[in-house]
Write a protein that holds these residues in place. Structure first.
Motif, PDB file in Angstrom:
ATOM      1  N   GLN A  77     -26.113  21.824   2.819  1.00  0.00           N
ATOM      2  CA  GLN A  77     -26.370  21.585   4.237  1.00  0.00           C
ATOM      3  C   GLN A  77     -25.274  20.798   4.928  1.00  0.00           C
ATOM      4  O   GLN A  77     -25.312  20.605   6.142  1.00  0.00           O
ATOM      5  CB  GLN A  77     -27.714  20.869   4.402  1.00  0.00           C
ATOM      6  CG  GLN A  77     -28.881  21.689   3.884  1.00  0.00           C
ATOM      7  CD  GLN A  77     -30.198  20.941   3.979  1.00  0.00           C
ATOM      8  OE1 GLN A  77     -30.294  19.898   4.605  1.00  0.00           O
ATOM      9  NE2 GLN A  77     -31.223  21.492   3.352  1.00  0.00           N
ATOM     10  N   ALA A  97     -26.281  15.205   5.612  1.00  0.00           N
ATOM     11  CA  ALA A  97     -27.616  15.812   5.590  1.00  0.00           C
ATOM     12  C   ALA A  97     -28.707  14.779   5.336  1.00  0.00           C
ATOM     13  O   ALA A  97     -28.506  13.802   4.614  1.00  0.00           O
ATOM     14  CB  ALA A  97     -27.678  16.893   4.511  1.00  0.00           C
ATOM     15  N   ASN A 104     -27.612  18.969   8.868  1.00  0.00           N
ATOM     16  CA  ASN A 104     -28.267  20.033   8.085  1.00  0.00           C
ATOM     17  C   ASN A 104     -27.864  21.429   8.536  1.00  0.00           C
ATOM     18  O   ASN A 104     -28.589  22.395   8.290  1.00  0.00           O
ATOM     19  CB  ASN A 104     -29.799  19.906   8.147  1.00  0.00           C
ATOM     20  CG  ASN A 104     -30.308  18.542   7.730  1.00  0.00           C
ATOM     21  OD1 ASN A 104     -29.626  17.810   7.025  1.00  0.00           O
ATOM     22  ND2 ASN A 104     -31.510  18.197   8.175  1.00  0.00           N
TER      23      ASN A 104
END
Length: 336
Positions: free
Chosen positions: A282, A286, A322
């Motif tokens: 991500q 994140a 993300n």
């Protein structure tokens, strides 16, 4: 024709100046003196990434006589590199309207350090004669260690941020920051083992990035630009040419050297502090609401905070991370 060219040149100069003036001024504070653990911020500043995102960034270092935390809520800072989530929980509990927008350390570097080979694993440390822990640590992770990991208050002695006791006793266990005390101990001839609390259940994020909720509400696009640029800064710092960041860090903190920075960065990588866990897919920075809740529950069960004292909906805003930002840059730099 000459007049036309002159007018055109003047217009171009004016447009250029206007573009420069249009960069949004941002003041970002760190939690200590400039060091390798701040590398992504200094990289994005020094290599022009912040400027590419239309940001005129000033980094305001913390330090022994500087507490940047109240400067954020007071409006003197726009962003703050904070510590772990306990500080964010405290802000929410005390009605301070700041919010976490990224978590640049997937693991808290807080650790226990021992002399090499003296203890087989983390569990064995609960039987050590003495564990040195700072006053702050006694009211945070030590509570969890006692409640969940089998440590005993009889082991506890105060850690005064001096290695003398540790170096003089092969059985001594002491609190350590994974990118600091192990390096200092090795420099004094002691080979050590490092047991990250994060690898044994202490599941907080660290090096969180906080801003005021007001800035999120009024200018989310600026927050996104700052987060994206900083993510790129961390990727380039870890995997690219980090010379610009090194130069900027050493200029801000003359006690830093290339050798010290190299050792710190090596520790960040070896302990998988930044680019691990969810960050691998991500992107760096994140974070998830589920993990924030899990750490909250750990803190409650350990008696660190009271049940119901923190409104978790106010702790973090995960919409700025993300998204896999920076993964393409990492691939280009590493081939992976």
């Amino acid at each position: 024709m000459k007049k036309t060219l002159t007018a055109f040149g003047a217009a171009c100069a004016l447009l250029s100046a206007t573009a420069a003036w249009a960069n949004d001024k941002v003041v970002m504070g760190t939690n200590w003196l400039a060091q390798g653990g701040h590398g992504g911020f200094y990289q994005a500043l020094a290599d022009g990434t912040y400027e590419k995102y239309g940001l005129d960034v000033e980094i305001s270092p913390g330090g022994p006589q500087v507490n940047n935390r109240p400067m954020l809520s007071a409006g003197r800072l726009d962003f703050l590199m904070a510590g772990n989530l306990l500080l964010s929980f405290d802000n929410v509990r005390n009605g301070i309207p700041t919010t976490v927008v990224a978590a640049f350390y997937q693991k808290d570097p807080q650790a226990l350090m021992t002399h090499k080979g003296q203890y087989a694993d983390f569990a064995a440390l609960s039987d050590a004669p003495t564990v040195l822990v700072s006053k702050d640590g006694q009211f945070s992770f030590w509570e969890w260690m006692v409640q969940a990991q089998g440590f005993k208050n009889e082991q506890l002695r105060p850690y005064g941020y001096n290695l003398a006791q540790f170096l003089a006793d092969d059985k001594m266990v002491q609190q350590a920051y994974g990118t600091a005390e192990p390096i200092y101990a090795r420099a004094q001839g002691a080979d050590v083992d490092v047991f990250l609390l994060a690898d044994n259940g202490w599941n907080t994020y660290a090096a969180t990035l906080e801003t005021r909720q007001q800035l999120i509400d009024e200018n989310p696009e600026l927050v996104q630009r700052f987060v994206d640029a900083t993510i790129e800064g961390w990727v380039n710092f870890l995997y690219g040419d980090h010379t610009p960041a090194y130069d900027a860090i050493m200029a801000a903190n003359p006690e830093m050297t290339v050798e010290k920075l190299d050792k710190e960065v090596a520790q960040l990588k070896a302990l998988e502090i930044i680019d691990s866990g969810d960050a691998l897919e991500q992107g760096i920075g994140a974070m998830s609401q589920e993990r924030i809740k899990a750490f909250h529950d750990l803190a409650v069960s350990s008696g660190i905070i009271d049940e119901g004292a923190v409104d978790l909906s106010k702790v973090a805003a995960s919409q700025f991370v993300n998204k896999g930002h920076g993964l393409d840059i990492k691939t280009a730099l590493t081939g992976n």
